[in-house]
Design a protein around this motif. Structure first.
Motif, mmCIF file in Angstrom:
data_model
loop_
_atom_site.group_PDB
_atom_site.id
_atom_site.type_symbol
_atom_site.label_atom_id
_atom_site.label_comp_id
_atom_site.label_asym_id
_atom_site.label_seq_id
_atom_site.Cartn_x
_atom_site.Cartn_y
_atom_site.Cartn_z
ATOM 1 N N ALA A 91 0.828 -1.210 0.000
ATOM 2 C CA ALA A 91 0.000 0.000 0.000
ATOM 3 C C ALA A 91 0.859 1.256 0.000
ATOM 4 C CB ALA A 91 -0.937 -0.003 1.204
ATOM 5 N N LEU A 92 1.895 1.290 0.852
ATOM 6 C CA LEU A 92 2.740 2.480 0.944
ATOM 7 C C LEU A 92 3.482 2.735 -0.362
ATOM 8 C CD1 LEU A 92 4.237 2.089 4.546
ATOM 9 C CD2 LEU A 92 2.419 3.640 3.803
ATOM 10 N N LEU A 93 4.006 1.679 -0.966
ATOM 11 C CA LEU A 93 4.720 1.837 -2.238
ATOM 12 C C LEU A 93 3.783 2.267 -3.354
ATOM 13 C CD1 LEU A 93 7.025 -1.305 -2.068
ATOM 14 C CD2 LEU A 93 7.784 1.077 -2.002
ATOM 15 N N PHE A 94 2.590 1.694 -3.377
ATOM 16 C CA PHE A 94 1.618 2.030 -4.409
ATOM 17 C C PHE A 94 1.210 3.497 -4.307
ATOM 18 C CE2 PHE A 94 -2.832 2.463 -5.788
ATOM 19 C CZ PHE A 94 -2.709 2.075 -7.105
ATOM 20 N N TYR B 56 -2.156 -4.724 -4.309
ATOM 21 C CA TYR B 56 -1.797 -5.977 -3.644
ATOM 22 C C TYR B 56 -1.656 -7.135 -4.627
ATOM 23 C CZ TYR B 56 -2.409 -3.803 0.887
ATOM 24 O OH TYR B 56 -2.262 -2.998 1.991
ATOM 25 N N GLY B 57 -2.474 -7.129 -5.670
ATOM 26 C CA GLY B 57 -2.390 -8.213 -6.643
ATOM 27 C C GLY B 57 -1.066 -8.239 -7.377
ATOM 28 N N SER B 58 -0.583 -7.070 -7.798
ATOM 29 C CA SER B 58 0.698 -7.026 -8.503
ATOM 30 C C SER B 58 1.830 -7.505 -7.603
ATOM 31 C CB SER B 58 0.981 -5.610 -9.007
ATOM 32 O OG SER B 58 1.002 -4.677 -7.937
ATOM 33 N N VAL C 129 5.646 -0.766 -7.543
ATOM 34 C CA VAL C 129 6.116 0.551 -7.979
ATOM 35 C C VAL C 129 5.800 0.765 -9.459
ATOM 36 C CG1 VAL C 129 8.165 1.961 -8.379
ATOM 37 C CG2 VAL C 129 7.897 0.731 -6.222
ATOM 38 N N ALA C 130 6.088 -0.246 -10.291
ATOM 39 C CA ALA C 130 5.803 -0.136 -11.728
ATOM 40 C C ALA C 130 4.308 0.023 -11.976
ATOM 41 C CB ALA C 130 6.340 -1.365 -12.457
ATOM 42 N N ALA C 131 3.508 -0.725 -11.229
ATOM 43 C CA ALA C 131 2.051 -0.631 -11.395
ATOM 44 C C ALA C 131 1.548 0.757 -11.032
ATOM 45 C CB ALA C 131 1.366 -1.688 -10.530
#
Length: 399
Positions: A63-66, A227-229, A245-247
């Motif tokens: 979550a934090l990275l997204f 979360y899925g990625s 991160v890429a997502a």
């Protein structure tokens, strides 16, 4: 590891801290939460609370990275892509090797530390977590480039650090030999694979968003994406961190150019801007509670040496990379290098790697774990407190 009552109380404490501490620039909320967590560890009610590597990796980190990735302006990422990539790969690798070598040399008068053990400590301390200072940098400076580079570097180097940590941990606890060709192959496979899965996953979700017109269901898709990625990449043996991160970055790109749903970013922000402080409140309180389990040892002087060495090495590596390229040399001056150096706070990822060392590889050397925990604690305290005065000083001097 936590009861519902404990979670609610921790969230309420987080609410109080964020409300009271809203304008206290010299004492950012994550630092206040950390110190409160240390205090809570002495209360019997919180004696059963224990943070694990799985809690951080599987619940908090995606979550934090997204959030960081999708909120990071794609134009800023494109502008600083070169320096962010260099600092997150070559910079991190050089920092780990130099810091490990320096710690091995300096450890003699304090304790017996093997060279591989020193490299392992260095690999844990190389990832940065500037969540408590990025907002301060944006407030104190009119030039956003420092905050952009610090935040962008942090997003990418988390994935790089895991690969490096895995190699050194295997050498330290498993007696595995180091092969440069094997390391480069694993690094490329894990990194490129994670980025590819995140990009593909994001492309699919973005197409689904275009066919979903209810806002609440579109926000649900962002949870699936975050979360899925991560889980798909991890189950396939590549970097879940880089996948998230890429997502997030690709979603940001799509939001700017291809997703025509009006107000979608506004709805997305409304949800994730509630999730982010809730997670941060929990994670810093839990780190504070957990920290006290590792700090009863006799080498605090060397902890200070480790902390100072990590700052010095980071400064020289950053300076070496930036001054090697004429474009960066003219854009980033010595004050900028100093700010980027001091903004490289150790935090969530370093704690996650420490807990991973203990849970997956066994407890190993408890002194090494305590030593590194101490260095992370000093980084969170001293760098968080001093970043606003430093950035304000440089800003006033530049006028």
């Amino acid at each position: 590891m936590m009861s519902s009552n404990q979670i609610i109380i921790l969230l309420f404490i987080g609410y109080l801290v964020y409300t009271i501490d809203n304008k206290q620039k010299n004492f950012p909320a994550p630092l206040v939460l950390l110190l409160i967590g240390i205090g809570l560890s002495f209360l019997p009610f919180f004696s059963s609370v224990h943070i694990t590597k799985d809690i951080i990796f599987e619940w908090f980190l995606p979550a934090l990275l997204f959030i960081s990735a999708y909120q990071f302006p794609f134009a800023h990422l494109k502008k600083h892509a070169g320096i962010i990539a260099a600092l997150s790969t070559l910079g991190l690798l050089f920092s780990a090797l130099l810091l490990g070598s320096l710690l091995y040399v300096l450890s003699g008068p304090f304790l017996s530390l093997s060279f591989v053990g020193a490299l392992l400590i260095a690999s844990i301390l190389t990832p940065t977590d500037p969540v408590s200072v990025v907002s301060i940098l944006k407030q104190a400076s009119k030039d956003p480039k420092i905050a952009d580079v610090v935040e962008g570097e942090s997003m990418v180097n988390d994935g790089t650090s895991i690969v490096l940590f895995t190699v050194f941990a295997g050498m330290y606890l498993g007696g595995e030999s180091f092969s440069i060709s094997s390391f480069l192959y694993d690094f490329a496979l894990v990194s490129i694979g994670g980025i590819a899965i995140g990009a593909i996953f994001s492309w699919i979700v973005c197409r689904a968003i275009s066919f979903t017109h209810q806002r609440q269901y579109q926000v649900m898709l962002s949870i699936v994406l975050a979360y899925g990625s991560f889980y798909v990449a991890e189950n396939l043996g590549v970097s879940g961190v880089l996948s998230v991160v890429a997502a997030g970055i690709m979603l940001s790109y799509e939001l700017d150019g291809y997703i025509k749903e009006s107000h979608y970013r506004e709805y997305l922000n409304s949800f994730w801007e509630v999730v982010e402080p809730s997670i941060l409140a929990l994670i810093f309180l839990l780190i504070g509670i957990e920290t006290t389990n590792y700090l009863e040892f006799d080498h605090w002087l060397f902890v200070g040496v480790v902390f100072l060495a990590s700052i010095i090495v980071r400064f020289f590596v950053l300076a070496g990379i930036i001054k090697s390229f004429s474009a960066w040399r003219s854009e980033f001056h010595w004050k900028d290098i100093s700010l980027v150096t001091w903004s490289g706070i150790r935090g969530t990822m370093s704690v996650a790697l420490l807990l991973s060392l203990e849970s997956e590889y066994g407890s190993g050397d408890s002194t090494l774990i305590s030593l590194t925990f101490g260095a992370v604690l000093l980084s969170l305290i001293f760098q968080s407190v001093t970043i606003y005065p430093m950035s304000s000083y440089f800003e006033k001097k530049a006028r």
